[in-house]
Enzyme design. Sequence first.
Site, PDB file in Angstrom:
ATOM      1  N   ASP A  75       0.828  -1.132   0.048  1.00 22.75           N
ATOM      2  CA  ASP A  75       0.025  -0.088   0.034  1.00 22.75           C
ATOM      3  C   ASP A  75       1.014   1.255  -0.057  1.00 22.75           C
ATOM      4  O   ASP A  75       1.481   1.749   1.065  1.00 22.75           O
ATOM      5  CB  ASP A  75      -0.965   0.075   1.188  1.00 22.75           C
ATOM      6  N   ALA A  76       1.259   1.631  -1.222  1.00 20.18           N
ATOM      7  CA  ALA A  76       2.151   2.715  -1.339  1.00 20.18           C
ATOM      8  C   ALA A  76       1.412   4.034  -2.065  1.00 20.18           C
ATOM      9  O   ALA A  76       2.068   5.090  -1.977  1.00 20.18           O
ATOM     10  CB  ALA A  76       3.235   2.412  -2.300  1.00 20.18           C
ATOM     11  N   LYS A  77       0.455   3.862  -2.668  1.00 21.60           N
ATOM     12  CA  LYS A  77      -0.250   4.738  -3.445  1.00 21.60           C
ATOM     13  C   LYS A  77       0.805   5.709  -4.297  1.00 21.60           C
ATOM     14  O   LYS A  77       0.616   6.962  -4.156  1.00 21.60           O
ATOM     15  CB  LYS A  77      -0.827   5.787  -2.309  1.00 21.60           C
ATOM     16  N   ARG A  78       1.469   4.971  -4.903  1.00 19.06           N
ATOM     17  CA  ARG A  78       2.693   5.703  -5.881  1.00 19.06           C
ATOM     18  C   ARG A  78       1.816   6.223  -7.204  1.00 19.06           C
ATOM     19  O   ARG A  78       0.758   5.807  -7.574  1.00 19.06           O
ATOM     20  CB  ARG A  78       3.620   4.690  -6.331  1.00 19.06           C
ATOM     21  N   THR A 118      -0.912  -0.473  -4.719  1.00 16.82           N
ATOM     22  CA  THR A 118      -1.872   0.763  -4.932  1.00 16.82           C
ATOM     23  C   THR A 118      -0.906   2.062  -5.713  1.00 16.82           C
ATOM     24  O   THR A 118       0.078   2.324  -5.251  1.00 16.82           O
ATOM     25  CB  THR A 118      -2.420   1.077  -3.436  1.00 16.82           C
TER      26      THR A 118
END
Lengths: 280, 280
Positions: free
Chosen positions: A94-97, A121
């Site tokens: 879960d990094a939302k890069r 993510t």
Amino acid sequence: MTSQDLVDQIRAKRSFLCVGLDTDITKLPDSIAGRREAIFEFNKAIIDATADLCVAYKPNLAFYEAIGARGWEQLDKTVKYIREKYPRILTIADAKRGDISNTAALYARSIFQHLGFDAVTVAPYMGRDAVQPFLDYQGKWAIVLALTSNSSYDEFQLLPIAGTPPRPLYQEIVQRSRQWGHEGNMMYVVGATRAEMLKEIRKLAPDHFLLIPGVGQQGGSLAEVVKHGMNRQCGLLVNSARGIIYADRGPRFAQAAREKALELQREMEGYLREAGIVQG
Amino acid sequence: MTSQDLVDQIRAKRSFLCVGLDTDITKLPDSIAGRREAIFEFNKAIIDATADLCVAYKPNLAFYEAIGARGWEQLDKTVKYIREKYPRILTIADAKRGDISNTAALYARSIFQHLGFDAVTVAPYMGRDAVQPFLDYQGKWAIVLALTSNSSYDEFQLLPIAGTPPRPLYQEIVQRSRQWGHEGNMMYVVGATRAEMLKEIRKLAPDHFLLIPGVGQQGGSLAEVVKHGMNRQCGLLVNSARGIIYADRGPRFAQAAREKALELQREMEGYLREAGIVQG
């Protein structure tokens, strides 16, 4: 990991639970806190206690980055441990890069090759070429933020895009991004606290898996999520982090985590039965 | 670092150059490649060669994460080196982070406290509470993505938001997010390749600093950026990465980087004179 592998796991375990390994070094049980690899040891205990009840683990990278290189090493060990001991369980970073394509390619290399995650993510704001490098990896997944579970989600995600009729930005994002990949390499993040909007996303993406954070501590209801989001093959991964991993701060933390995961798994089994996805 | 500190630096150095430390371990000069701390040594040489010509350094975190814990350590050393030897230079973590508030607070702790950066780039999609934890730090900056320099930027950033008249999403984001902070703790990212749209952003944010990537390798023109984006106090930080740090791959890489930075600084000095921001 393929979509079919995931469906097989859901059927075998009668669960669509994802355990969020949001391991905060300031919240570890006394029995572990202070050890050199406290975060990894905590994760290992949680994983061994829950692996038969869940189909995915999702560490949020912020928790590891918060303590620098040492955090990074323990994240690395955690993912390797899951891959070696429980290779059929999906691992989600879960990094939302989200960054320009040559930079996104580096994030993809870091997350998929170096750390060995199955999925990550990603933020949609920069459009397709910020996500494409993640989709270029065979057998890996990009999970695009559609609707988030935070309180200010509506500030931009619900903005009406001009058209007849106007529709909210999050729907435009799902509609357009669907063309970037397919049901076997893309999922969407949809906050459990927005269950009523799940219906709209299901119409736009009937066969995609949806990753649902926000059940439990953040107030989302599993029943509502299932009602609006489940498809014929389940199509849901429901994440719980704090509610499971911090169920107890004492020496029996792992057993307490198992009990919380078991509660959720049993509830999920009921829904999977009702939907005819599992029998018996 | 305050807005006034930054303006003072721009005046003193006659430059609004930001050097992008996007240090790729596969592109290092032979004289450095293979050493244990090759990335840090490369950065140190680039920094010493350019520190009198620029007002900011911006490492993109993807390049460091790409090699795991070892990359993180060298990023840490790089930021500490700048802070100790050149404390008046702004340090920007190009991380494009965006997550729910308790997680954003961890990213803020990691980037501002642990690594010691002055500023961080953030993604706007999740709204205010994903950015607020960064704004809560005194003397630090959140730099919100408005218009990016990648080719698919238009897929979502230009979507027309319903209204009379409709206006593009990026303008809505600047307009709304302005209220989250002020000119002393927020900036916007505006790709140099979108210079004509800078005008619109300047109307919405007349006094904010704008961080401009995409000059050079990505095709943006410095003259156009200045024409549409400069305000009375300059209000611009123009980033160049590859064009400077990979100007030469041989043993004189640092000198070559200096020459490229000097070219840009001289061009910038001309614009600052024309605008009456510096004299002589």
